[in-house]
Design a protein around this motif. Structure first.
Motif, PDB file in Angstrom:
ATOM      1  N   GLN A   6       0.902  -1.287   0.020  1.00 54.62           N
ATOM      2  CA  GLN A   6       0.119   0.070  -0.025  1.00 54.62           C
ATOM      3  C   GLN A   6       1.041   1.351  -0.070  1.00 54.62           C
ATOM      4  O   GLN A   6       0.689   2.289  -0.612  1.00 54.62           O
ATOM      5  N   GLY A   7       2.109   1.190   0.832  1.00 50.79           N
ATOM      6  CA  GLY A   7       3.020   2.515   0.719  1.00 50.79           C
ATOM      7  C   GLY A   7       3.487   2.683  -0.521  1.00 50.79           C
ATOM      8  O   GLY A   7       3.693   3.725  -1.056  1.00 50.79           O
ATOM      9  N   GLN A   8       3.971   1.633  -1.324  1.00 49.00           N
ATOM     10  CA  GLN A   8       4.683   1.505  -2.442  1.00 49.00           C
ATOM     11  C   GLN A   8       3.695   2.118  -3.651  1.00 49.00           C
ATOM     12  O   GLN A   8       3.961   2.988  -4.399  1.00 49.00           O
ATOM     13  N   LYS A   9       2.316   1.619  -3.313  1.00 48.00           N
ATOM     14  CA  LYS A   9       1.261   2.124  -4.543  1.00 48.00           C
ATOM     15  C   LYS A   9       1.073   3.730  -4.065  1.00 48.00           C
ATOM     16  O   LYS A   9       0.915   4.368  -5.192  1.00 48.00           O
ATOM     17  N   TRP A  10       0.863   3.987  -2.809  1.00 50.96           N
ATOM     18  CA  TRP A  10       0.797   5.477  -2.378  1.00 50.96           C
ATOM     19  C   TRP A  10       1.640   6.545  -3.238  1.00 50.96           C
ATOM     20  O   TRP A  10       1.533   7.548  -3.889  1.00 50.96           O
ATOM     21  N   VAL A  11       3.014   5.857  -3.157  1.00 54.18           N
ATOM     22  CA  VAL A  11       4.245   6.939  -3.594  1.00 54.18           C
ATOM     23  C   VAL A  11       4.089   6.917  -5.167  1.00 54.18           C
ATOM     24  O   VAL A  11       4.488   8.117  -5.702  1.00 54.18           O
ATOM     25  N   LEU A  12       3.802   5.795  -5.701  1.00 57.86           N
ATOM     26  CA  LEU A  12       3.878   5.810  -7.163  1.00 57.86           C
ATOM     27  C   LEU A  12       2.536   6.437  -7.513  1.00 57.86           C
ATOM     28  O   LEU A  12       2.837   7.077  -8.915  1.00 57.86           O
ATOM     29  N   ARG A  13       1.510   6.676  -6.924  1.00 50.51           N
ATOM     30  CA  ARG A  13       0.364   7.504  -7.285  1.00 50.51           C
ATOM     31  C   ARG A  13       0.734   9.004  -7.200  1.00 50.51           C
ATOM     32  O   ARG A  13       0.084   9.800  -7.767  1.00 50.51           O
ATOM     33  N   VAL A 104       0.422  11.498   3.711  1.00 43.55           N
ATOM     34  CA  VAL A 104      -0.350  10.428   3.521  1.00 43.55           C
ATOM     35  C   VAL A 104      -1.479  10.196   4.447  1.00 43.55           C
ATOM     36  O   VAL A 104      -2.561   9.953   4.190  1.00 43.55           O
ATOM     37  N   GLU A 105      -1.348  10.794   5.778  1.00 43.43           N
ATOM     38  CA  GLU A 105      -2.496  10.920   6.672  1.00 43.43           C
ATOM     39  C   GLU A 105      -3.503  11.881   6.245  1.00 43.43           C
ATOM     40  O   GLU A 105      -4.892  11.487   6.340  1.00 43.43           O
ATOM     41  N   GLU A 106      -3.303  12.853   5.421  1.00 45.43           N
ATOM     42  CA  GLU A 106      -4.401  13.813   5.071  1.00 45.43           C
ATOM     43  C   GLU A 106      -5.096  13.060   3.896  1.00 45.43           C
ATOM     44  O   GLU A 106      -6.416  13.323   3.895  1.00 45.43           O
ATOM     45  N   SER A 107      -4.424  12.213   3.078  1.00 49.83           N
ATOM     46  CA  SER A 107      -5.104  11.585   2.037  1.00 49.83           C
ATOM     47  C   SER A 107      -5.979  10.600   2.579  1.00 49.83           C
ATOM     48  O   SER A 107      -6.849  10.005   1.678  1.00 49.83           O
ATOM     49  N   GLU A 108      -5.720  10.040   3.600  1.00 46.40           N
ATOM     50  CA  GLU A 108      -6.339   8.947   4.304  1.00 46.40           C
ATOM     51  C   GLU A 108      -7.654   9.249   5.234  1.00 46.40           C
ATOM     52  O   GLU A 108      -8.107   8.502   5.909  1.00 46.40           O
TER      53      GLU A 108
END
Length: 272
Positions: A6-13, A104-108
């Protein structure tokens, strides 16, 4: 391992944040590369200096002993670099990773703003926390180094234990960014992850193995910080909220939206 993905997907997006998170790891990589090259260059001399008692031995025993010592010394240096890479990268990149984790927190759905402290104070706290963790790492690393000389066990069991120890403390380091924002003290962080060893090992051990591949640590660090932030949201926020209907279940899984109230800091959930 789900959090890693999930973390890798987030930074790739979010490619801009991926590039932003690469800078501290690149700086740290250069420093460690120079240190390991120096260790490789001087390893033979260090082995000779550390084993003067073998000077009078018959051939080939001095060479075998010193060769083994050299290999173990470099392997220990490599293991130490894996153990401390994240701590140093987090220290160097404190403002970078804090901003990444906050995004990341803000996006979640939002997260705590954290204690209002100046940057120098945050860096000092991070340094003290890292020293505290590294002292605990040393308590494992020294006996494992000695046991590495034991035939068979030193080449089979010890490396497995070493990777497990490395993985646990790597998770401790990576989750420190989000846990510091929640004002969770370092001793409490260690206790939280000791209670969820499988979770900590599942997140950290694959990263340790990946970090052994040159340059991989640099490219995985932004996603690792993002994944650790997602892990903390499930582990701590759900626990602190008591697993409400709008938050996390008792097992730490997401059961629905869980906006963490801004300004809220950690309170110990253990019963009195």
């Amino acid at each position: 391992m789900r959090y890693l993905g999930q973390g890798q997907k987030w930074v790739l997006r979010n490619g801009r944040w991926f590039g932003f998170g690469l800078l501290p790891a690149l700086i740290t990589l250069v420093l460690y590369t120079v240190a390991l090259i120096a260790l490789a260059f001087w390893a033979d001399d260090l082995a000779t200096w550390a084993t003067p008692f073998a000077d009078d031995w018959d051939s080939p025993w001095p060479g075998l002993l010193r060769g083994t010592f050299t290999v173990l010394l470099f392997a220990s240096g490599l293991l130490l670099s894996v153990l401390t890479f994240t701590a140093v990268a987090l220290l160097v990149g404190e403002p970078f990773y804090e901003a990444l984790s906050q995004k990341v927190e803000e996006s979640e759905g939002g997260g705590p703003e954290g204690p209002d402290r100046p940057l120098w104070r945050e860096l000092w706290i991070s340094l003290c926390d890292n020293v505290h963790v590294l002292l605990r790492v040393a308590a494992f690393a020294v006996p494992l180094f000695v046991l590495g000389f034991v035939p068979v066990v030193g080449q089979t069991v010890v490396p497995v234990i070493g990777f497990a120890v490395s993985g646990f403390f790597l998770t401790v380091e990576l989750t420190s960014v989000a846990l510091q924002r929640r004002d969770v003290p370092v001793r409490e962080r260690l206790r939280l992850l000791r209670e969820r060893k499988a979770l900590a090992l599942g997140f950290g051990v694959p990263l340790v193995l990946a970090f052994l591949v040159p340059l991989v640590a640099v490219f995985l660090m932004p996603g690792a910080v993002a994944g650790a932030t997602l892990l903390v949201r499930d582990l701590v926020d759900g626990r602190a909220s008591g697993g409400s209907e709008d938050g996390r279940g008792d097992g730490g899984e997401t059961t629905g939206p869980h906006p963490y109230p801004r300004g809220t800091t950690w309170t110990n959930p253990r019963p009195s």
